[in-house]
Structure formats: structure tokens, C-alpha cells
Design a protein around this motif. Structure first.
Motif, PDB file in Angstrom:
ATOM      1  N   ALA A 125      15.912 -48.369 -22.936  1.00 56.26           N
ATOM      2  CA  ALA A 125      15.957 -47.820 -21.576  1.00 56.26           C
ATOM      3  C   ALA A 125      16.464 -48.886 -20.616  1.00 56.26           C
ATOM      4  N   LEU A 126      16.905 -48.421 -19.432  1.00 58.66           N
ATOM      5  CA  LEU A 126      17.438 -49.306 -18.391  1.00 58.66           C
ATOM      6  C   LEU A 126      16.817 -48.921 -17.053  1.00 58.66           C
ATOM      7  N   ALA A 127      16.672 -49.909 -16.172  1.00 52.05           N
ATOM      8  CA  ALA A 127      16.182 -49.651 -14.815  1.00 52.05           C
ATOM      9  C   ALA A 127      16.637 -50.787 -13.914  1.00 52.05           C
ATOM     10  N   TYR A 128      16.797 -50.493 -12.611  1.00 49.54           N
ATOM     11  CA  TYR A 128      17.205 -51.485 -11.611  1.00 49.54           C
ATOM     12  C   TYR A 128      16.101 -51.648 -10.571  1.00 49.54           C
ATOM     13  N   ASP A 129      16.131 -52.790  -9.893  1.00 50.92           N
ATOM     14  CA  ASP A 129      15.271 -52.929  -8.720  1.00 50.92           C
ATOM     15  C   ASP A 129      15.923 -52.205  -7.540  1.00 50.92           C
ATOM     16  N   ASP A 130      15.253 -52.207  -6.381  1.00 51.61           N
ATOM     17  CA  ASP A 130      15.727 -51.422  -5.241  1.00 51.61           C
ATOM     18  C   ASP A 130      17.105 -51.842  -4.760  1.00 51.61           C
ATOM     19  N   GLU A 131      17.401 -53.135  -4.824  1.00 56.46           N
ATOM     20  CA  GLU A 131      18.677 -53.636  -4.320  1.00 56.46           C
ATOM     21  C   GLU A 131      19.780 -53.603  -5.368  1.00 56.46           C
ATOM     22  N   VAL A 178      15.347 -59.075 -18.279  1.00 54.67           N
ATOM     23  CA  VAL A 178      15.974 -58.876 -16.974  1.00 54.67           C
ATOM     24  C   VAL A 178      17.208 -59.753 -16.878  1.00 54.67           C
ATOM     25  N   VAL A 179      18.234 -59.231 -16.248  1.00 51.80           N
ATOM     26  CA  VAL A 179      19.470 -59.969 -15.999  1.00 51.80           C
ATOM     27  C   VAL A 179      19.885 -59.739 -14.554  1.00 51.80           C
ATOM     28  N   LEU A 180      20.671 -60.655 -14.033  1.00 49.08           N
ATOM     29  CA  LEU A 180      21.239 -60.499 -12.699  1.00 49.08           C
ATOM     30  C   LEU A 180      22.545 -59.733 -12.799  1.00 49.08           C
ATOM     31  N   THR A 181      22.734 -58.747 -11.944  1.00 46.85           N
ATOM     32  CA  THR A 181      23.953 -57.949 -11.997  1.00 46.85           C
ATOM     33  C   THR A 181      25.141 -58.641 -11.348  1.00 46.85           C
ATOM     34  N   ASP A 191      22.332 -66.050 -16.966  1.00 47.54           N
ATOM     35  CA  ASP A 191      23.248 -64.975 -17.296  1.00 47.54           C
ATOM     36  C   ASP A 191      22.929 -64.361 -18.658  1.00 47.54           C
ATOM     37  N   HIS A 192      22.044 -64.998 -19.407  1.00 46.64           N
ATOM     38  CA  HIS A 192      21.501 -64.386 -20.611  1.00 46.64           C
ATOM     39  C   HIS A 192      20.217 -63.650 -20.235  1.00 46.64           C
ATOM     40  N   PRO A 193      19.836 -62.607 -20.963  1.00 42.66           N
ATOM     41  CA  PRO A 193      18.612 -61.877 -20.627  1.00 42.66           C
ATOM     42  C   PRO A 193      17.388 -62.786 -20.643  1.00 42.66           C
ATOM     43  N   ALA A 194      16.570 -62.684 -19.609  1.00 42.42           N
ATOM     44  CA  ALA A 194      15.337 -63.458 -19.495  1.00 42.42           C
ATOM     45  C   ALA A 194      14.149 -62.550 -19.745  1.00 42.42           C
ATOM     46  N   LEU A 246      12.691 -63.172 -10.022  1.00 35.79           N
ATOM     47  CA  LEU A 246      12.244 -62.176 -10.986  1.00 35.79           C
ATOM     48  C   LEU A 246      12.453 -62.644 -12.418  1.00 35.79           C
ATOM     49  N   ILE A 247      13.407 -63.510 -12.631  1.00 36.80           N
ATOM     50  CA  ILE A 247      13.709 -63.975 -13.982  1.00 36.80           C
ATOM     51  C   ILE A 247      12.620 -64.872 -14.546  1.00 36.80           C
TER      52      ILE A 247
END
Length: 547
Positions: free
Chosen positions: A184-190, A205-208, A229-232, A274-275
Motif C-alpha cells: 500500500a501507499l500513502a502521502y502526508d498532507d503536503e 518513508v521517502v521524500l518525494t 533518498d533510500h527508503p527509511a 519524519l525519516i
């Protein structure tokens, strides 16, 4: 001699580490086991799933043979609809049905130019050769971010791709690799952080839109710094497949659903990046009597008095405080996120050999072992943007079930106008932001051909209220929901684009509900024998004697 993984879960009355692993000192004369993809942090996920065989991979089970399912994602502006089936993914104009191109970004200046094998390097952004597809295995999740800037896809090839919107296309700007199959995938509000769950029970979590000077993350398993840039590693469930993710707008929560009958609402940190992980649990949401397969945030109804005199651009979305979920017990349940209290429930399918009221009371109070209730599973659920209604799909039922959001009272069952046998609805979605259209996707026939259908179901979010939820479905002469001819054009284009990606002979594949349903054993000896195979050297491939 034992070392905790760094994850914490709540038990009755105390806190304790949930998963342990032996240190190299205990494995005398043996080298530490390494994952075939290399050491932790070299490529993909940190955290316990980096080089540990878990329930989603090596333990086997029917979920390893889950059939591909048509999926949909709605752009927050309502302009585009993204669909996926099998290895294929496409984006369409919601008004005309024109297909929006997907292509590799020519350049990503913030990171990765000239460096090989980073998530933003040219070879990672390009489609796969020689077929030009974006994934090598079935796509399991697809999602737009709340701002509409990004589209993400995740598949059984353990790859997660991020597409950035441009004026005329969606361009692939990142490709990450997870150690386990994403779910599954999900984003924060921003939309600045993308959360990725996998079958091991971890959420990364990763930064977009990472910039060159962004901070680095911490590998909580080994304490080493790693490029962000790698998943944390963000959080995890104890040896349970995470089946769905959702971030309710304005709540600063991440809700995770799992195969072990529960949902968990975790507070996302605000004082640190968040990471660095999420360790604060707001509430547990108990009530399902089998696995939880899907979840969606239910918006709060609009307050007309608060909106008077305020421009649309000045209005901020209200904090979402409710969540609806569906599970293998055939029920949709409504929870309050703050304390996990169950507010309402609707039984949409009949359980097979359900427990008596006395047995159910004993199970709920912990006086009897928890035995899953088997029923046709609720496979997809979505909430109307106004917060007035909830729609759900049930395993094996060729219809979409519409309910009032406040009480989950069933107000309409919308039959899917598909001619054929074995009709299976796999995804239901209201369009955004108006909610005037209800999109339904699924398969039919022995060869699992995809279908997409649309029905006009009501007014926009401001006009829709709980009192008028019963009227959001208009019945046509054929007993089905009325569809607009323009919607039929869009649906036809979707079907034509996804039809080549049907699996064909799917006799060995199982539905989502069957894949998530745990097998039950009648005696303790058989359970013990099966457990011996969980960490077999065959890595999940059951031998003939143990099958």
C-alpha cells in the motif's frame, strides 16, 4: 544475547520490544546471513525487513499467489484518473478519456545526475526493457498525493515508482527498491513524504522532492546514517502483513491495517524529520473478527455557517476524525481515531459458521482463543468527499454497496452492468472533489478480463448531506445506476488500455480475500510442524512432505 529491532508495540500493562533476532555472537562458527541484494542500506529498505526472512516472503501461503486486480486512483482536482492492472498502468483525462503519456524524466537536477543506481539516476527512471512497461510484476498500489503533483505505483517486483506531473505528461523521477513486496501507499498532507508498506509488516518513508542538502535518515536497526533518498524505516507491525495505509487529512496520523484483525493509528512526528521514525501510537482500532483488508478516512461534514464569507481558497480541510474499514469478517466498521472507539458497523456478507453471542463475548474479552470469522471479504472501501456516504465492494458480489457514513446503514446496492460470469469488483472510488461519479473496477470471466464502469451518484460535497444520502443513487430502467455517455467513453478507453495486461489463465491464482485469509489447523502438532518450515532454507518453497 538477544537484540531488539527497535520497534515497540503495546501489550497489556507494559511496553516491550516486538521482534528479536540473534546477534552474530550466538551463531558460533557461522557468518551472519545476508540478503541476496546486498547489505542493508545498499539498495532499498532499512529496518528489520532489510535482511530478514518474514511472513510476507518466506513463510509461503496463499497470499503469494494473489491474482492481479484492477486498481484506480483519483486526482484531487478531478482532472485525471489513474488505473492499473497486472503490469500495466495508465492515466486518463477524466472528461475526454484521452490517455496522458507516462515517460522518463529527462533530468532530475536535485539528485542523481551522473551517479549510477540511485533512485533518481537515468537507468532507474527509464521504463523496463524490452517491453517498455514500468513494472515487471503485478501492480498492487497506486496513489496520487493530496496536492496533485505526484503519482506513485508499487508492484510485486518490489519496485516503487514516483511520477511527477508536467503540463502534458507524468514523468518518472524516482524508482525505489524495497526488500519485500509492497502492499500500500500513502502521502502526508503536503505530499512531501510517501509512505510504503510491505508484506513483512514494515512501513518505510521517502521524500518525494528531495533537495541536495536535505538531512539524512537513521537506520534504526544498525544506528548508521544513510542517504535519505533510500527508503527509511518509519514503523512496523509485529510479524503481520500490513494490508493498507491511509493518512487522514489534518490529523497528523498514519493508520495502518494488518492481517491480524487490527488497525493502528500512529502519530507522525512534527518536531523531528519524519525519516527518523514514528514511535508514538495514538490508538488501536479493534473490532474486526478477521483480517483487515482496506481502510479509508471519512471526512467531517461541511459546516455551512463556518464557510459563509470565506473564499474557497481560504477554507482549510477539517481535521478528519473518523475512519471506515473493511475486513475478512464481511463487515465495514466505523471508528473514531482519537481513542479507537467503534462507532458503527455493517455486516455486508454472511459469515461461515459464525460464533454464538456467548462465544463472541468470550473471544472479545480474551477468555477464549481468537478464531477468525470467515466470510466473503470486503475488498475495497471509499468515502464520499462530503463525508455523507461510504461505498464498499464485497468479494464475489457484482455490486457496490452504498451506506450512510454516520451509521453505516445500507441505503443502496448498485449492480455492475457487466455481462459475463465470475464478476468480481476489486475497487470502488468516488471522484474528487465533487463526488458526483462513482467508479467501479473489477474482473469477469475465466480469463479475468478487466472492466471499468461509472455511475452518477449525487451532488457535490456542499449539497450532499447525511439526510440525502439515500438519494445519491438514481435507478435506471434496467435497474442499474444511470451512466453518462461521456463516462462510458472514458471507461471504454480504460478497458482497452488494461485488457492486454490480463493474466490469462488464472486458475492457480486466488482473490484478495483468499490470499489474506490464514489457514486454520485442527491440532497443535500440525501447527508446530508447519511452523518448522517458516525459516527453511528453501525460503518459503514448501517441500512435498510439508505441503
Amino acid at each position: 544475547p538477544w537484540r531488539a529491532s527497535g520497534r515497540i508495540a503495546a501489550f497489556t500493562g507494559w511496553w516491550a520490544p516486538t521482534r528479536h533476532r540473534r546477534t552474530p555472537r550466538m551463531a558460533k562458527g557461522k557468518s551472519k546471513r545476508k540478503h541476496k541484494d546486498g547489505p542493508s542500506g545498499a539498495e532499498g529498505g532499512a529496518g528489520p525487513s532489510a535482511d530478514y526472512e518474514g511472513p510476507g516472503e518466506s513463510w509461503g501461503g496463499e497470499h503469494m499467489n494473489q491474482a492481479p486486480a484492477p486498481l484506480m486512483a483519483m486526482h484531487p482536482s478531478g482532472e485525471h484518473i489513474a488505473v492499473a492492472y497486472g503490469k500495466g498502468v495508465a492515466v486518463f483525462d477524466a472528461s475526454t478519456g484521452a490517455q496522458i503519456p507516462l515517460r522518463a524524466a529527462a533530468k532530475v537536477p536535485s539528485i542523481g545526475e551522473g551517479v549510477a543506481h540511485t533512485p533518481a539516476s537515468p537507468e532507474m527512471r527509464a521504463p523496463l526493457e524490452p517491453d517498455g512497461l514500468w513494472h515487471a510484476d503485478a501492480i498492487r498500489a497506486i496513489a496520487f498525493d493530496p496536492t496533485g503533483r505526484f503519482l506513485a505505483t508499487a508492484a510485486d517486483d518490489k519496485a516503487v515508482r514516483l511520477f511527477a506531473r508536467t503540463p502534458d505528461a507524468y514523468e518518472c523521477v524516482r524508482r525505489w527498491h524495497d526488500r519485500k513486496k509492497p502492499t500500500a501507499l500513502a502521502y502526508d498532507d503536503e505530499g512531501t513524504h510517501l509512505m510504503i508498506s510491505n508484506k513483512y509488516g514494515d512501513v518505510h518513508v521517502v521524500l518525494t522532492d528531495r533537495e541536495p542538502n536535505d538531512p539524512v535518515g537513521t537506520d534504526h536497526e544498525y544506528g548508521a546514517l544513510r542517504e535519505v533518498d533510500h527508503p527509511a524505516f518509519l514503523l512496523g507491525h509485529c510479524c503481520a502483513v500490513v494490508t493498507d495505509l491511509t493518512c487522514p487529512r489534518g490529523s497528523n496520523l498514519l493508520v495502518t491495517a494488518d492481517r491480524d484483525h487490527k488497525l493502528r493509528a500512529s502519530n507522525l512526528p512534527t518536531t523531528v524529520p519524519l525519516i527518523h521514525g514514528s514511535w508514538d501510537i495514538q490508538s488501536f482500532l479493534f473490532g474486526h473478527l478477521a483480517f483487515v483488508s482496506c481502510a479509508t478516512a471519512v471526512p467531517e461534514p461541511d459546516d455551512e455557517e463556518e464557510g459563509e464569507g470565506a473564499a474557497d481558497g481560504d477554507r482549510k480541510p477539517k481535521k478528519i476524525e473518523r475512519l471506515a474499514s473493511g475486513g475478512g469478517d464481511g463487515a465495514v466498521r466505523l471508528f473514531r481515531l482519537d481513542d479507537g472507539e467503534e462507532l458503527a458497523s455493517a455486516q455486508l456478507s454472511t459469515p461461515v459458521d459464525p460464533p454464538s453471542p456467548e462465544e463472541l463475548e468470550a473471544i472479545v474479552t480474551g477468555q477464549a482463543p481468537r478464531i477468525p470469522v470467515n466470510a466473503p471479504a470486503v475488498t475495497s472501501v471509499d468515502a464520499h468527499p462530503s463525508g455523507a456516504a461510504v461505498v464498499a465492494a464485497v468479494e464475489g458480489a457484482p455490486e457496490a454497496v452504498l451506506m450512510r457514513a454516520d451509521s453505516l446503514r445500507v441505503v443502496a446496492k448498485i449492480p455492475v452492468p457487466v455481462v459475463g460470469d465470475d464478476v468480481e469488483v476489486t475497487c470502488v472510488r468516488f471522484d474528487r472533489p465533487s463526488g458526483r461519479r462513482l467508479w467501479v473496477a473489477g474482473t469477469f470471466g475465466a480469463d479475468a478480463k478487466p472492466f471499468f464502469r461509472c455511475a452518477r451518484v449525487g451532488s457535490d460535497g456542499e449539497a450532499e448531506t447525511a439526510e440525502t444520502a439515500e438519494t445519491v443513487v438514481r435507478d435506471g430502467e434496467d435497474g442499474g445506476a444511470i451512466a453518462d455517455p461521456a463516462d462510458d467513453v472514458v471507461a471504454s478507453e480504460m478497458c482497452a488500455a488494461m485488457a492486454p495486461h490480463a493474466p490469462g489463465n488464472s486458475s492457480r491464482m486466488v482473490s484478495k480475500g483468499t490470499a489474506l485469509r490464514k489457514k486454520q489447523y485442527d491440532n497443535v502438532a500440525e501447527i508446530a510442524e508447519r511452523k518448522k518450515l517458516r525459516r527453511d532454507v528453501t525460503k518459503g518453497k514448501r517441500t512435498a512432505d510439508g505441503a
